[in-house]
Design a protein around this motif. Structure first.
Motif, PDB file in Angstrom:
ATOM      1  N   GLU A  54       1.840 -35.430 -32.237  1.00 30.67           N
ATOM      2  CA  GLU A  54       1.387 -35.144 -30.872  1.00 30.67           C
ATOM      3  C   GLU A  54       2.504 -35.404 -29.857  1.00 30.67           C
ATOM      4  O   GLU A  54       2.657 -34.655 -28.885  1.00 30.67           O
ATOM      5  N   ALA A  58       4.012 -32.643 -27.361  1.00 27.80           N
ATOM      6  CA  ALA A  58       3.919 -32.829 -25.918  1.00 27.80           C
ATOM      7  C   ALA A  58       5.286 -32.775 -25.242  1.00 27.80           C
ATOM      8  O   ALA A  58       5.434 -32.221 -24.143  1.00 27.80           O
ATOM      9  N   LYS A  92       0.475 -36.799 -21.779  1.00 28.27           N
ATOM     10  CA  LYS A  92       0.104 -36.656 -23.194  1.00 28.27           C
ATOM     11  C   LYS A  92       1.161 -37.301 -24.083  1.00 28.27           C
ATOM     12  O   LYS A  92       0.834 -38.002 -25.059  1.00 28.27           O
TER      13      LYS A  92
END
Length: 353
Positions: A54, A58, A92
């Motif tokens: 992730e 991001a 994020k």
């Protein structure tokens, strides 16, 4: 990520059941400490990998959202939509990283530094008057400092402007600066994130890195509040430090959940330690959740952590500081840090060097 009493009871039963010989089996074996450890480390490794995936996604999204360079650069006024998109991607990325920073700081110390060190840490080593290139000041906070250049709080400005080699935060004002921001600074962050993501896949994670690393994140919670008084707090430009702290604690609880069956396999002592650890996470998480927004509460006027008054300690910041200072103290029985350390000692997980 809170673990209910019912789930805790179920895990205790499961741990006991797994420790019994399999009926009718010719290879009756107990679930050993080594197997508990293997299961826990594998679980944590998957959690870290998911967050690194992730994080890499991001940071790539952040770079892609940067405006194409033009002759007058960009700003929050002239390119509001793009700046908002970059800020969303930054948050994020920040959440993903804060959920794994305890382990990453141990496993990839150099990448952790280039990715997560603060502005003052960089310029204490080497002066850097180019805000937008991929040398000197780099990482999530270098990008943050630019994205929120027009919203930096006064205490932060006061702290940084007094530093030797200080350069004011600013948006890119020229085509060259905008190009460097996108193709150098953001590209460096995305490249470092991708390196961590890809290298971690083939890494043999061990219990000290997985478990003691997250304990270190709990110990560092007090530092995040202490530095607010001097403008040195971590995500100080975006006013996102409380969100960082929530992510740290959520990750700590998630990591503990992976090791919990092993703790519960230790009988009455394990059950007592388990109850204490869960209570500590609940105290800290509940305090964080009770505060609205992503920023630390405002400091009371005249605040001094060395000699706070009763009136100051009664403020939202004072209450938070007192709780975090207490729960981060691994030398005081009954704190989260103390009980997390007890759980690691109970499992025989070596201390980090």
């Amino acid at each position: 990520m809170r673990i209910s009493a019912c789930l805790r009871s179920g895990l205790a039963i499961a741990a006991a059941a797994l420790s019994l010989p399999a009926c009718g089996s010719d290879n009756e074996t107990l679930l050993t400490d080594a197997k508990y450890e293997q299961n826990a480390v594998q679980d944590v490794k998957l959690f870290i990998q998911d967050n690194l995936d992730e994080f890499a996604a991001a940071t790539a999204e952040l770079q892609a959202a940067a405006p194409e360079p033009d002759e007058d650069g960009w700003s929050a006024t002239t390119d509001e939509e793009a700046v908002d998109a970059m800020k969303a991607a930054w948050k994020k990325a920040r959440q993903s990283y804060e959920r794994v920073e305890g382990a990453i700081a141990v496993i990839f110390p150099d990448l952790d530094y280039s990715t997560d060190a603060r502005y003052d840490a960089f310029i204490e080593v080497t002066a850097d008057d180019d805000l937008f290139d991929d040398e000197g000041v780099t990482g999530v906070h270098a990008v943050e400092r630019i994205l929120w250049a027009d919203q930096i709080p006064e205490p932060v400005l006061a702290f940084e402007s007094a530093l030797a080699s200080y350069s004011p935060a600013a948006f890119p004002a020229t085509e060259a600066e905008a190009a460097a921001f996108k193709d150098e600074l953001c590209a460096r962050l995305a490249a470092d994130a991708e390196t961590m993501r890809s290298d971690f896949k083939n890494l043999a994670l061990d219990a000290p890195s997985a478990y003691r690393g997250v304990i270190n994140s709990i110990l560092e919670q007090v530092e995040k509040t202490s530095k607010a008084a001097t403008g040195e707090e971590e995500s100080r430009y975006a006013q996102y430090t409380l969100a960082d702290m929530r992510a740290n604690v959520a990750a700590g609880e998630r990591t503990y959940q992976a090791f919990q069956p092993w703790v519960l396999s230790k009988g009455a002592e394990g059950e007592e330690v388990d109850e204490a650890v869960l209570a500590g996470f609940d105290r800290l998480s509940s305090a964080y959740d009770a505060i609205e927004g992503d920023a630390l509460p405002p400091l009371p006027e005249g605040w001094s952590e060395q000699a706070p008054t009763e009136e100051q300690l009664a403020t939202p910041f004072g209450k938070l500081f007192s709780l975090v200072e207490h729960e981060s103290d691994d030398a005081t029985p009954g704190t989260l840090a103390y009980d997390m350390t007890r759980s690691a000692d109970l499992l025989g997980i070596d201390a980090l060097p």
